[in-house]
Enzyme design. Structure first.
Site, short mmCIF file in Angstrom:
data_model
loop_
_atom_site.label_atom_id
_atom_site.label_comp_id
_atom_site.label_asym_id
_atom_site.label_seq_id
_atom_site.Cartn_x
_atom_site.Cartn_y
_atom_site.Cartn_z
CB CYS A 10 -1.07 0.12 1.21
SG CYS A 10 -2.30 1.18 1.08
CG ASP A 129 -4.00 -0.35 10.29
OD1 ASP A 129 -2.70 -0.46 10.99
OD2 ASP A 129 -3.91 0.78 9.59
#
Length: 215
Positions: A10, A129
């Site tokens: 990412c 996360d």
């Protein structure tokens, strides 16, 4: 046959980083459309980068509380885009674009992840996360023991992963996929191709160890 762990790289901002991710075997790459992020790219830039992707490597667009018009424009510009929501989006807002999406869950102590998964049952996966101030994991690892067993939709493990710890994360969590950004960077928004390669190799090492254990 034990399924392999998928890999998403990412926060890509450069052509050479897109190429490095694809060459190392990444299944998906992420483009950050959140203006406050140091890895932010414009839609026109993301479209240019996405055009470099070979077949079967999926572009993912990361949004934080974005207006519907911005999401719609991104979907039009990058037809194969998968959406990733990191803000305070409701299930209805996530589903409004009628696109496959990932929903980020910030793993603070006390989060009922099973309830969260039930609310976002239409998500393709939950991206787990670390909880930090602001949005995103900030390159921090969260306590993997907070993840309950039998989450009803696929889990993407994120938050502070690196080539050094991703094997352990996969062996402990057994996620459907892993997501990395800062853990393969030489500077914010600048990926290190050698780190990307080592990260992907570490994922494959974990998969091989799992396969050997069940053989």
């Amino acid at each position: 046959m034990n399924p392999r762990t998928r890999i998403k790289i990412c926060g890509l901002t450069r052509e050479e980083d897109v190429d490095a991710a694809a060459q190392a075997g990444a299944d998906a790459v992420g483009f950050v459309f959140y203006p406050e992020s140091p890895r932010h790219v414009t839609l026109s830039r993301a479209r240019e980068l996405a055009r470099r992707l070979p077949p079967f490597v999926t572009p993912v667009g990361l949004f934080v509380n974005a207006p519907p018009a911005q999401i719609e424009a991104a979907c039009e510009a990058i037809p194969s885009l998968v959406l990733q929501f990191h803000g305070d989006e409701t299930p209805e807002q996530c589903a409004a674009a009628r696109r496959p999406y990932l929903r980020a869950a910030r793993m603070a102590p006390g989060l009922d992840l099973l309830h969260f998964a039930h609310r976002y049952a239409d998500a393709q996966a939950l991206l787990l996360d670390a909880y930090v101030e602001g949005y995103g994991g900030g390159g921090k690892v969260f306590d993997w023991s907070l993840i309950p067993p039998s989450v009803p939709i696929p889990v993407v493990l994120s938050g502070g992963l690196t080539p050094a710890n991703v094997t352990d994360g996969i062996l402990q969590v057994r996620p459907w996929a892993v997501d990395v950004s800062s853990g393969v960077e030489s500077a914010k928004g600048i990926k290190d191709p050698d780190a990307i390669r080592r990260f992907c190799e570490a994922v494959r090492e974990a998969d091989a160890r799992i396969a050997a254990a069940v053989a």
